[in-house]
Design a protein around this motif. Structure first.
Motif, PDB file in Angstrom:
ATOM      1  N   ALA A 146      -0.413  55.965  28.064  1.00  0.00           N
ATOM      2  CA  ALA A 146       0.437  57.052  28.550  1.00  0.00           C
ATOM      3  C   ALA A 146       0.027  58.400  27.975  1.00  0.00           C
ATOM      4  O   ALA A 146       0.275  59.451  28.592  1.00  0.00           O
ATOM      5  N   ALA A 147      -0.601  58.391  26.796  1.00  0.00           N
ATOM      6  CA  ALA A 147      -0.993  59.648  26.147  1.00  0.00           C
ATOM      7  C   ALA A 147      -2.334  60.177  26.642  1.00  0.00           C
ATOM      8  O   ALA A 147      -2.689  61.327  26.358  1.00  0.00           O
ATOM      9  N   ILE A 148      -3.100  59.361  27.361  1.00  0.00           N
ATOM     10  CA  ILE A 148      -4.419  59.789  27.831  1.00  0.00           C
ATOM     11  C   ILE A 148      -4.278  60.865  28.895  1.00  0.00           C
ATOM     12  O   ILE A 148      -3.484  60.741  29.829  1.00  0.00           O
ATOM     13  N   ARG A 149      -5.050  61.939  28.743  1.00  0.00           N
ATOM     14  CA  ARG A 149      -5.058  63.066  29.678  1.00  0.00           C
ATOM     15  C   ARG A 149      -6.470  63.251  30.234  1.00  0.00           C
ATOM     16  O   ARG A 149      -7.416  62.651  29.720  1.00  0.00           O
ATOM     17  N   PRO A 150      -6.607  64.058  31.260  1.00  0.00           N
ATOM     18  CA  PRO A 150      -7.956  64.308  31.792  1.00  0.00           C
ATOM     19  C   PRO A 150      -8.914  64.897  30.754  1.00  0.00           C
ATOM     20  O   PRO A 150     -10.134  64.683  30.848  1.00  0.00           O
ATOM     21  N   ASP A 151      -8.360  65.629  29.779  1.00  0.00           N
ATOM     22  CA  ASP A 151      -9.220  66.254  28.774  1.00  0.00           C
ATOM     23  C   ASP A 151      -9.260  65.476  27.455  1.00  0.00           C
ATOM     24  O   ASP A 151      -9.724  65.984  26.434  1.00  0.00           O
ATOM     25  N   THR A 152      -8.791  64.217  27.468  1.00  0.00           N
ATOM     26  CA  THR A 152      -8.837  63.398  26.246  1.00  0.00           C
ATOM     27  C   THR A 152     -10.276  62.992  25.954  1.00  0.00           C
ATOM     28  O   THR A 152     -10.946  62.398  26.798  1.00  0.00           O
ATOM     29  N   LEU A 153     -10.711  63.311  24.761  1.00  0.00           N
ATOM     30  CA  LEU A 153     -12.082  63.026  24.348  1.00  0.00           C
ATOM     31  C   LEU A 153     -12.179  61.742  23.534  1.00  0.00           C
ATOM     32  O   LEU A 153     -13.122  60.957  23.708  1.00  0.00           O
ATOM     33  N   LEU A 154     -11.199  61.524  22.658  1.00  0.00           N
ATOM     34  CA  LEU A 154     -11.328  60.442  21.673  1.00  0.00           C
ATOM     35  C   LEU A 154      -9.974  59.862  21.319  1.00  0.00           C
ATOM     36  O   LEU A 154      -8.976  60.583  21.209  1.00  0.00           O
ATOM     37  N   ILE A 155      -9.944  58.551  21.115  1.00  0.00           N
ATOM     38  CA  ILE A 155      -8.818  57.845  20.512  1.00  0.00           C
ATOM     39  C   ILE A 155      -9.283  57.343  19.159  1.00  0.00           C
ATOM     40  O   ILE A 155     -10.353  56.741  19.043  1.00  0.00           O
ATOM     41  N   SER A 156      -8.498  57.594  18.109  1.00  0.00           N
ATOM     42  CA  SER A 156      -8.821  57.098  16.768  1.00  0.00           C
ATOM     43  C   SER A 156      -7.660  56.246  16.279  1.00  0.00           C
ATOM     44  O   SER A 156      -6.542  56.733  16.121  1.00  0.00           O
ATOM     45  N   LEU A 157      -7.929  54.970  16.041  1.00  0.00           N
ATOM     46  CA  LEU A 157      -6.881  54.036  15.646  1.00  0.00           C
ATOM     47  C   LEU A 157      -7.432  53.079  14.592  1.00  0.00           C
ATOM     48  O   LEU A 157      -8.515  52.520  14.758  1.00  0.00           O
ATOM     49  N   MET A 158      -6.695  52.903  13.510  1.00  0.00           N
ATOM     50  CA  MET A 158      -7.153  51.993  12.459  1.00  0.00           C
ATOM     51  C   MET A 158      -7.040  50.542  12.898  1.00  0.00           C
ATOM     52  O   MET A 158      -6.215  50.193  13.742  1.00  0.00           O
ATOM     53  N   HIS A 159      -7.859  49.705  12.319  1.00  0.00           N
ATOM     54  CA  HIS A 159      -7.837  48.277  12.631  1.00  0.00           C
ATOM     55  C   HIS A 159      -6.694  47.573  11.894  1.00  0.00           C
ATOM     56  O   HIS A 159      -5.887  46.858  12.503  1.00  0.00           O
ATOM     57  N   THR A 160      -6.613  47.801  10.576  1.00  0.00           N
ATOM     58  CA  THR A 160      -5.634  47.162   9.708  1.00  0.00           C
ATOM     59  C   THR A 160      -5.002  48.233   8.841  1.00  0.00           C
ATOM     60  O   THR A 160      -5.717  48.966   8.152  1.00  0.00           O
ATOM     61  N   ASN A 161      -3.675  48.316   8.863  1.00  0.00           N
ATOM     62  CA  ASN A 161      -3.035  49.376   8.096  1.00  0.00           C
ATOM     63  C   ASN A 161      -3.177  49.129   6.600  1.00  0.00           C
ATOM     64  O   ASN A 161      -2.971  48.017   6.119  1.00  0.00           O
ATOM     65  N   ASN A 162      -3.508  50.174   5.882  1.00  0.00           N
ATOM     66  CA  ASN A 162      -3.773  50.049   4.453  1.00  0.00           C
ATOM     67  C   ASN A 162      -2.516  49.886   3.608  1.00  0.00           C
ATOM     68  O   ASN A 162      -2.594  49.480   2.450  1.00  0.00           O
ATOM     69  N   GLU A 163      -1.344  50.182   4.162  1.00  0.00           N
ATOM     70  CA  GLU A 163      -0.107  50.022   3.398  1.00  0.00           C
ATOM     71  C   GLU A 163       0.651  48.753   3.759  1.00  0.00           C
ATOM     72  O   GLU A 163       1.227  48.094   2.895  1.00  0.00           O
ATOM     73  N   THR A 164       0.681  48.406   5.025  1.00  0.00           N
ATOM     74  CA  THR A 164       1.454  47.240   5.477  1.00  0.00           C
ATOM     75  C   THR A 164       0.592  46.041   5.842  1.00  0.00           C
ATOM     76  O   THR A 164       1.099  44.923   5.928  1.00  0.00           O
ATOM     77  N   GLY A 165      -0.689  46.260   6.094  1.00  0.00           N
ATOM     78  CA  GLY A 165      -1.561  45.183   6.543  1.00  0.00           C
ATOM     79  C   GLY A 165      -1.418  44.846   8.012  1.00  0.00           C
ATOM     80  O   GLY A 165      -2.086  43.923   8.505  1.00  0.00           O
ATOM     81  N   VAL A 166      -0.593  45.588   8.739  1.00  0.00           N
ATOM     82  CA  VAL A 166      -0.363  45.291  10.150  1.00  0.00           C
ATOM     83  C   VAL A 166      -1.643  45.519  10.943  1.00  0.00           C
ATOM     84  O   VAL A 166      -2.324  46.536  10.784  1.00  0.00           O
ATOM     85  N   LEU A 167      -1.959  44.550  11.811  1.00  0.00           N
ATOM     86  CA  LEU A 167      -3.143  44.626  12.662  1.00  0.00           C
ATOM     87  C   LEU A 167      -2.794  45.354  13.949  1.00  0.00           C
ATOM     88  O   LEU A 167      -1.800  45.037  14.606  1.00  0.00           O
ATOM     89  N   GLN A 168      -3.618  46.301  14.313  1.00  0.00           N
ATOM     90  CA  GLN A 168      -3.398  47.050  15.549  1.00  0.00           C
ATOM     91  C   GLN A 168      -4.089  46.342  16.728  1.00  0.00           C
ATOM     92  O   GLN A 168      -5.079  45.635  16.542  1.00  0.00           O
ATOM     93  N   PRO A 169      -3.575  46.551  17.943  1.00  0.00           N
ATOM     94  CA  PRO A 169      -4.143  45.864  19.124  1.00  0.00           C
ATOM     95  C   PRO A 169      -5.446  46.511  19.587  1.00  0.00           C
ATOM     96  O   PRO A 169      -5.529  47.080  20.679  1.00  0.00           O
ATOM     97  N   ILE A 170      -6.458  46.409  18.751  1.00  0.00           N
ATOM     98  CA  ILE A 170      -7.711  47.117  18.993  1.00  0.00           C
ATOM     99  C   ILE A 170      -8.383  46.668  20.287  1.00  0.00           C
ATOM    100  O   ILE A 170      -8.904  47.491  21.053  1.00  0.00           O
ATOM    101  N   GLU A 171      -8.398  45.373  20.555  1.00  0.00           N
ATOM    102  CA  GLU A 171      -9.079  44.908  21.768  1.00  0.00           C
ATOM    103  C   GLU A 171      -8.420  45.464  23.025  1.00  0.00           C
ATOM    104  O   GLU A 171      -9.110  45.875  23.964  1.00  0.00           O
ATOM    105  N   ASP A 172      -7.093  45.504  23.053  1.00  0.00           N
ATOM    106  CA  ASP A 172      -6.378  46.054  24.212  1.00  0.00           C
ATOM    107  C   ASP A 172      -6.638  47.549  24.353  1.00  0.00           C
ATOM    108  O   ASP A 172      -6.870  48.052  25.455  1.00  0.00           O
ATOM    109  N   VAL A 173      -6.595  48.263  23.237  1.00  0.00           N
ATOM    110  CA  VAL A 173      -6.831  49.707  23.275  1.00  0.00           C
ATOM    111  C   VAL A 173      -8.273  50.000  23.661  1.00  0.00           C
ATOM    112  O   VAL A 173      -8.552  50.935  24.418  1.00  0.00           O
TER     113      VAL A 173
END
Length: 392
Positions: A146-173
């Protein structure tokens, strides 16, 4: 003359998300490199045999890193660590391709190395969308789309959070980014070596890692740039033109060997280490929960076994850490921001406030810990909590 403390006299170290102890095999490989009269030379000194031999060592290490992540060796750019790699990825890409788009997407739970870099880009005229996590600490892929725009150049998302250890949905993103023609950067500092990451299977364009997070030396990491010949970056520094012109300076051969040796070692024992550490984390939670009221922060399933974030009922994190200082080394959040009076931006973004926010501590494990260590840690935490409860 300073004397070395016996390891048995030191607090039990459960802060491995901040850094890990270098593996003996890795240290041996580094010392061998430092002492070798054939390969001590500058790897850029190609006019003589010693320089050529050093360059061959660097090339071999680069190939080992590439093999682990499923990329080409010349897509591996050695840096001083993940912080520099993150900056090179974000600033290097944004400044080189500003004419193609000036909008970036990241999350509110990123490491400060990414957040501060994004803030610097905003001062340079870029726009950044900071996505909030859900209550479990995950960034929903649909929010990214939903946040992607025509002028979006880059998405930056961590794999594993350094404080909680929560894994982000990297493959889907990654799939969404590829579908929309947007580049993806992943900060994998807490995942590399410990979890399987293959760039020939998941379309990640830029990946940052740091050796000291997986029992390698401090001061060395890398940025992997997929399709580097086509994906132009602007260097952060200028000088001798090393690392394909992206990172000048004499290459530290022994540290590069340390990175590749640590990564290869971690990969070779990944399965057994994951099983072992998962058992440690599970046992820690079960043992502590039977004796104290605890609140775990993060997703119950989509989380790294190496990291646990929790709060104890009615106990502040600073008071608990101070009580434990002589026997147990734990943290209240990111090592890069500990010591500040600001509460965790990660937990606050998850909607955690009040006593749970100010009582949160991070406990992180590694392959060297034992069930005996876990029992000792639990006993010490319970004793410290009861002392604090008596004082309140």
């Amino acid at each position: 003359m300073e004397t070395r403390l016996d390891a048995k006299s030191l607090p039990l170290y459960l802060d491995t998300a901040a850094t890990t102890r270098i593996a003996p095999e890795v240290l041996a490989a580094m010392v061998e490199q430092l002492e070798n009269p054939r390969t001590f030379a500058n790897p850029s000194s190609s006019a003589h045999a010693q320089g050529q031999a050093a360059a061959a060592v660097v090339a071999g290490a680069r190939a080992e890193v590439a093999a682990e992540f499923g990329c080409d060796p010349d897509e591996v750019i050695f840096t001083a660590g993940a912080t520099e790699a993150n900056n090179l990825a974000l600033r290097g890409l944004a400044l080189a391709h500003a004419e193609q788009g000036r909008h970036l997407i990241t999350s509110r739970i990123e490491h400060h190395a990414v957040l501060a870099c994004c803030e610097s880009l905003e001062r340079d005229g870029f726009e950044v969308s900071y996505l909030p996590p859900d209550r479990w600490g995950r960034i929903p892929p649909e929010a990214v789309e939903a946040a992607i725009r025509p002028d979006t150049l880059l998405i930056s998302l961590m794999h594993t959070n350094n404080e909680t250890g929560v894994l982000q949905p990297i493959e889907d993103v990654a799939a969404l980014a590829a579908e929309h023609g947007v580049l993806l950067h992943v900060d994998a500092a807490q995942a590399a070596g410990k979890l399987r990451i293959r760039l020939d299977e998941t379309p990640i364009d830029l990946l940052s890692i740091s050796a000291h997070k997986f029992h390698g030396p401090k001061g060395i990491g890398c940025l992997i740039v997929r399709n580097r010949r086509q994906l132009r970056l602007r260097p952060l520094m200028y000088g001798g033109g090393q690392e394909f012109g992206l990172r000048p300076g004499t290459l530290p051969t022994h540290q590069i060997v340390g990175l590749s040796a640590a990564l290869t070692l971690a990969a070779s024992r990944r399965g057994c280490d994951l099983t072992h550490v998962a058992q440690l984390k599970r046992h820690f939670i079960q043992s502590l929960a039977t004796r104290l009221k605890i609140q775990i922060h993060g997703h119950p399933e989509q989380a790294s076994p190496y990291i646990l974030n929790l709060s104890l009922d009615g106990i502040g994190s600073d008071a608990l850490i101070n009580q434990l200082a002589g026997v147990l080394a734990i943290a209240s959040g990111s090592a890069c921001s500990s010591g500040t009076i600001e509460p965790s931006h990660v937990l606050r973004s998850m909607g955690i406030e009040g006593a749970d926010l100010y009582g949160a501590v991070r406990i992180s494990f590694d392959r060297a810990h034992s069930l005996e260590d876990i029992a000792t840690a639990v006993d010490n935490i319970v004793a410290a909590a009861r002392r604090l409860q008596e004082l309140s």
